[in-house]
Write a protein that holds these residues in place. Structure first.
Motif, mmCIF file in Angstrom:
data_model
loop_
_atom_site.group_PDB
_atom_site.id
_atom_site.type_symbol
_atom_site.label_atom_id
_atom_site.label_comp_id
_atom_site.label_asym_id
_atom_site.label_seq_id
_atom_site.Cartn_x
_atom_site.Cartn_y
_atom_site.Cartn_z
ATOM 1 N N LYS A 87 4.947 12.120 -9.220
ATOM 2 C CA LYS A 87 3.535 11.870 -8.943
ATOM 3 C C LYS A 87 3.387 11.250 -7.560
ATOM 4 C CE LYS A 87 -0.163 10.670 -12.115
ATOM 5 N NZ LYS A 87 -0.498 9.777 -13.242
ATOM 6 N N LYS A 88 4.273 10.261 -7.332
ATOM 7 C CA LYS A 88 4.276 9.593 -6.027
ATOM 8 C C LYS A 88 4.521 10.602 -4.915
ATOM 9 C CE LYS A 88 5.811 4.841 -6.757
ATOM 10 N NZ LYS A 88 6.991 3.973 -6.715
ATOM 11 N N LEU A 89 5.520 11.441 -5.162
ATOM 12 C CA LEU A 89 5.921 12.431 -4.167
ATOM 13 C C LEU A 89 4.772 13.374 -3.861
ATOM 14 C CD1 LEU A 89 8.927 12.396 -3.188
ATOM 15 C CD2 LEU A 89 9.099 14.655 -4.218
ATOM 16 N N PHE A 90 4.095 13.769 -4.909
ATOM 17 C CA PHE A 90 2.957 14.679 -4.767
ATOM 18 C C PHE A 90 1.872 14.035 -3.909
ATOM 19 C CE2 PHE A 90 -1.214 16.013 -6.418
ATOM 20 C CZ PHE A 90 -1.177 17.333 -6.010
ATOM 21 N N ILE A 91 1.553 12.787 -4.214
ATOM 22 C CA ILE A 91 0.512 12.081 -3.467
ATOM 23 C C ILE A 91 0.974 11.847 -2.033
ATOM 24 C CG2 ILE A 91 -0.682 9.859 -3.300
ATOM 25 C CD1 ILE A 91 -0.534 10.041 -6.522
ATOM 26 N N LEU A 126 0.590 14.959 -0.165
ATOM 27 C CA LEU A 126 -0.844 15.156 0.093
ATOM 28 C C LEU A 126 -1.285 14.332 1.295
ATOM 29 C CD1 LEU A 126 -2.961 15.249 -3.173
ATOM 30 C CD2 LEU A 126 -3.067 16.804 -1.237
ATOM 31 N N CYS A 127 -0.853 13.059 1.284
ATOM 32 C CA CYS A 127 -1.225 12.149 2.372
ATOM 33 C C CYS A 127 -0.671 12.645 3.707
ATOM 34 C CB CYS A 127 -0.711 10.740 2.105
ATOM 35 S SG CYS A 127 -1.645 9.929 0.810
ATOM 36 N N ILE A 128 0.557 13.143 3.675
ATOM 37 C CA ILE A 128 1.178 13.648 4.902
ATOM 38 C C ILE A 128 0.382 14.832 5.442
ATOM 39 C CG2 ILE A 128 3.214 14.856 5.798
ATOM 40 C CD1 ILE A 128 4.798 12.700 4.998
ATOM 41 N N ILE A 129 0.035 15.745 4.559
ATOM 42 C CA ILE A 129 -0.731 16.923 4.974
ATOM 43 C C ILE A 129 -2.089 16.487 5.542
ATOM 44 C CG2 ILE A 129 -1.944 18.972 4.117
ATOM 45 C CD1 ILE A 129 0.477 19.139 2.037
ATOM 46 N N TYR A 131 -4.825 6.002 14.655
ATOM 47 C CA TYR A 131 -5.379 6.857 13.612
ATOM 48 C C TYR A 131 -4.458 6.895 12.404
ATOM 49 C CZ TYR A 131 -9.509 8.435 15.863
ATOM 50 O OH TYR A 131 -10.753 8.461 16.401
ATOM 51 N N PHE A 132 -3.190 6.908 12.702
ATOM 52 C CA PHE A 132 -2.214 6.936 11.620
ATOM 53 C C PHE A 132 -2.298 5.648 10.812
ATOM 54 C CE2 PHE A 132 2.174 7.076 9.919
ATOM 55 C CZ PHE A 132 2.038 8.274 9.255
ATOM 56 N N VAL A 133 -2.466 4.541 11.511
ATOM 57 C CA VAL A 133 -2.577 3.239 10.852
ATOM 58 C C VAL A 133 -3.849 3.192 10.008
ATOM 59 C CG1 VAL A 133 -2.931 0.767 11.247
ATOM 60 C CG2 VAL A 133 -1.187 1.986 12.545
ATOM 61 N N TYR A 134 -4.965 3.651 10.571
ATOM 62 C CA TYR A 134 -6.222 3.707 9.829
ATOM 63 C C TYR A 134 -6.033 4.507 8.545
ATOM 64 C CZ TYR A 134 -8.933 1.949 13.782
ATOM 65 O OH TYR A 134 -9.435 1.197 14.762
ATOM 66 N N LEU A 135 -5.372 5.625 8.712
ATOM 67 C CA LEU A 135 -5.154 6.542 7.607
ATOM 68 C C LEU A 135 -4.394 5.865 6.484
ATOM 69 C CD1 LEU A 135 -5.764 9.679 7.541
ATOM 70 C CD2 LEU A 135 -3.295 9.879 7.572
ATOM 71 N N ILE A 136 -3.349 5.168 6.871
ATOM 72 C CA ILE A 136 -2.528 4.477 5.872
ATOM 73 C C ILE A 136 -3.369 3.407 5.174
ATOM 74 C CG2 ILE A 136 -0.627 2.836 5.622
ATOM 75 C CD1 ILE A 136 0.828 4.558 7.789
ATOM 76 N N VAL A 137 -4.134 2.660 5.961
ATOM 77 C CA VAL A 137 -4.952 1.584 5.411
ATOM 78 C C VAL A 137 -5.972 2.138 4.422
ATOM 79 C CG1 VAL A 137 -6.744 -0.107 5.994
ATOM 80 C CG2 VAL A 137 -4.634 -0.018 7.325
ATOM 81 N N PHE A 138 -6.575 3.260 4.764
ATOM 82 C CA PHE A 138 -7.617 3.809 3.904
ATOM 83 C C PHE A 138 -7.062 4.546 2.686
ATOM 84 C CE2 PHE A 138 -10.411 3.519 7.733
ATOM 85 C CZ PHE A 138 -11.270 2.589 7.163
ATOM 86 N N THR A 139 -5.891 5.126 2.834
ATOM 87 C CA THR A 139 -5.353 5.899 1.717
ATOM 88 C C THR A 139 -4.502 5.050 0.780
ATOM 89 O OG1 THR A 139 -3.585 6.618 3.170
ATOM 90 C CG2 THR A 139 -5.390 8.178 2.782
ATOM 91 N N PHE A 140 -4.100 3.883 1.245
ATOM 92 C CA PHE A 140 -3.215 3.058 0.436
ATOM 93 C C PHE A 140 -3.833 2.659 -0.905
ATOM 94 C CE2 PHE A 140 0.802 1.282 0.091
ATOM 95 C CZ PHE A 140 0.724 0.005 -0.445
ATOM 96 N N PRO A 141 -5.080 2.176 -0.947
ATOM 97 C CA PRO A 141 -5.681 1.861 -2.243
ATOM 98 C C PRO A 141 -5.769 3.079 -3.150
ATOM 99 C CG PRO A 141 -7.004 0.996 -0.447
ATOM 100 C CD PRO A 141 -5.985 1.893 0.161
ATOM 101 N N LEU A 142 -6.025 4.207 -2.547
ATOM 102 C CA LEU A 142 -6.120 5.465 -3.289
ATOM 103 C C LEU A 142 -4.783 5.803 -3.939
ATOM 104 C CD1 LEU A 142 -8.761 7.287 -3.146
ATOM 105 C CD2 LEU A 142 -7.290 8.905 -1.969
ATOM 106 N N ILE A 143 -3.724 5.642 -3.146
ATOM 107 C CA ILE A 143 -2.373 5.917 -3.640
ATOM 108 C C ILE A 143 -2.069 4.991 -4.819
ATOM 109 C CG2 ILE A 143 0.090 5.874 -3.069
ATOM 110 C CD1 ILE A 143 -0.810 6.385 -0.125
#
Ligand SMILES: [Cu+2]
Length: 217
Positions: A29-33, A36-39, A199-211
């Motif tokens: 599941k983690k791998l899938f997410i 997804l995040c990488i893409i 942008y990469f940092v923003y992305l991580i910050v915003f997607t982290f709660p989602l993950i």
């Protein structure tokens, strides 16, 4: 005693199987997410990455532009583009560092004279540009740009540059948009300060709660 050991072994085996199984499920599941995040990250950075910089801003590639201070505070990343707009009295010569410092225009790497030159910053490192007219170069028509890679930035922005010695320095040139050539082209990217890393940092910050949400559910 042996029986007892066997029993406990079997018990731990069962526990192990159970936990390993749930971990496997979780990791897939983690791998899938993660994938997804990488893409998503690649898509976002591809879209946001390329910034077009108009050299000299409104004054363009001109003797009136303060091209020494123009790159200060800007982060040039791989994939960005430099736009040189200039009149027919000028040209763009890409030169080596030594030739940049001495305004030597006799051995350029590349030359452009068409008045509207696009230079793609395709790899990290320093790039050096001068006007083909040596006197213009001496008067300040030259540009040094440090291109950062897509990884952690190797050089701090606004780092002290090698001061060319024994040549004319532009004394008190100010970038005056009023007297400059009317720039017909607007800025494509107003994102001078921010690099792709941000942008990469923003992305991580915003997607982290989602993950975290997905992993816990
Ligand atoms: Cu010139």
């Amino acid at each position: 005693v042996y029986r007892h050991i066997y029993a406990s072994k079997a018990k731990t085996q069962v526990i192990e199987n159970f936990t390993v199984g749930s971990i496997m499920e979780k990791t897939s599941k983690k791998l899938f997410i993660f994938n997804l995040c990488i893409i998503f990250g690649i898509l976002v950075t591809r879209r946001c990455n390329a910034t077009t910089y108009f050299v000299g801003d409104t004054s363009g590639w001109d003797i009136s532009s303060d091209l020494e201070s123009w790159p200060l505070g800007k982060r040039f990343s791989v994939g960005d583009v430099l736009m040189f707009q200039y009149s027919s009295t000028h040209s763009v010569y890409e030169v080596a560092k030594d030739n940049f410092q001495s305004c030597n225009t006799t051995d350029p790497i590349r030359t452009f004279t068409n008045g509207n030159t696009t230079i793609a910053l395709s790899k990290p490192g320093d790039r050096f540009f001068v006007c083909g007219n040596r006197l213009h170069c001496f008067a300040g028509m030259r540009l040094q740009v440090n291109v950062e890679g897509n990884g952690p930035s190797p050089a701090p922005v606004g780092a002290p540059r090698d001061a060319p010695t024994g040549i004319l320095q532009p004394s008190s040139k100010k970038n005056n948009p009023a007297t400059g050539v009317a720039s017909s082209a607007p800025h494509i990217g107003g994102r001078g300060l921010r690099g792709s890393m941000n942008y990469f940092v923003y992305l991580i910050v915003f997607t982290f709660p989602l993950i975290l949400y997905f992993i816990n559910n």
